[in-house]
Write a protein that holds these residues in place. Structure first.
Motif, mmCIF file in Angstrom:
data_model
loop_
_atom_site.group_PDB
_atom_site.id
_atom_site.type_symbol
_atom_site.label_atom_id
_atom_site.label_comp_id
_atom_site.label_asym_id
_atom_site.label_seq_id
_atom_site.Cartn_x
_atom_site.Cartn_y
_atom_site.Cartn_z
ATOM 1 N N UNK A 173 -12.714 -4.186 -8.127
ATOM 2 C CA UNK A 173 -11.449 -4.276 -7.397
ATOM 3 C C UNK A 173 -11.286 -5.593 -6.640
ATOM 4 N N UNK A 174 -12.371 -6.374 -6.511
ATOM 5 C CA UNK A 174 -12.283 -7.686 -5.855
ATOM 6 C C UNK A 174 -13.443 -8.533 -6.335
ATOM 7 N N UNK A 175 -13.196 -9.830 -6.463
ATOM 8 C CA UNK A 175 -14.241 -10.774 -6.824
ATOM 9 C C UNK A 175 -13.892 -12.125 -6.224
ATOM 10 N N UNK A 176 -14.923 -12.880 -5.879
ATOM 11 C CA UNK A 176 -14.714 -14.216 -5.345
ATOM 12 C C UNK A 176 -15.901 -15.077 -5.769
ATOM 13 N N UNK A 177 -15.646 -16.268 -6.330
ATOM 14 C CA UNK A 177 -16.741 -17.109 -6.821
ATOM 15 C C UNK A 177 -17.339 -18.036 -5.759
ATOM 16 N N UNK A 178 -17.238 -17.635 -4.511
ATOM 17 C CA UNK A 178 -17.801 -18.451 -3.425
ATOM 18 C C UNK A 178 -18.089 -17.546 -2.230
ATOM 19 N N UNK A 179 -18.687 -18.116 -1.214
ATOM 20 C CA UNK A 179 -18.977 -17.348 0.002
ATOM 21 C C UNK A 179 -17.675 -16.907 0.671
ATOM 22 N N UNK A 180 -17.762 -15.869 1.468
ATOM 23 C CA UNK A 180 -16.597 -15.438 2.244
ATOM 24 C C UNK A 180 -16.389 -16.420 3.391
ATOM 25 N N UNK A 181 -15.310 -16.246 4.112
ATOM 26 C CA UNK A 181 -15.151 -17.013 5.347
ATOM 27 C C UNK A 181 -16.198 -16.504 6.335
#
Length: 180
Positions: free
Chosen positions: A139-147
């Protein structure tokens, strides 16, 4: 000068010399010695491990309607916060803990299959994907660190209410955040 006087003068000189030497010795004991120093160095190491947390997950949501109606969470979506320092990024999945939503009223044997419940999130865009027992839905993906404060993730749910007895049917949905 008489021998007595010479002896007395020598004796006086010895006494004076002894007194001066004693005073010098006392003075040396009072005067501090020069300080010695030793030096060394150490290396400070800080090992930062990868971390991920999923917090602030909406504790529950309710979809209300009559059989045949399509209802959504709409203005009250499910939200959560994902925080990770992993620069490869993260995924968030959701899966039902059981194959059916179960009734709350004793004696009601009706159930609602969890695959009738559909989710959408950042990965799905406007599409809704049915949940499937045993198969997590991304349901969510991000190719880097979060804030540093974490990323807020929002999911909406939709169901077409099946023909079942009036009741509140419930089931647990497990969210999992994983570093990549």
């Amino acid at each position: 000068m008489s021998n007595f006087r010479k002896s007395r003068a020598v004796l006086m000189g010895l006494v004076m010399a002894g007194t001066t030497a004693a005073a010098g010795a006392l003075g040396a004991a009072v005067t501090p010695a020069a300080a010695d120093t030793g030096t060394a160095s150490t290396v400070a190491n800080v090992v930062v491990e990868s971390s991920i947390t999923l917090t602030e997950l909406t504790p529950s949501f309710t979809l209300t309607g009559a059989p045949g109606e399509v209802v959504t969470t709409g203005a009250t979506p499910v939200t959560m916060r994902v925080t990770t320092n992993n620069f490869a990024g993260y995924n968030v999945t959701v899966a039902p803990r059981a194959a059916a939503l179960t009734p709350s009223i004793a004696g009601n044997t009706d159930t609602i299959p969890t695959n009738l419940l559909a989710v959408n999130g950042p990965v799905q865009g406007s599409a809704y994907v049915p949940l499937s027992f045993g198969t997590p839905v991304l349901v969510a993906t991000k190719p880097s660190a979060s804030s540093a404060d974490g990323d807020v993730i929002t999911n909406n749910y939709r169901i077409t209410i099946p023909f079942v007895r009036p009741d509140t049917y419930s089931g647990i949905l497990d969210y999992v955040a994983t570093t990549l």
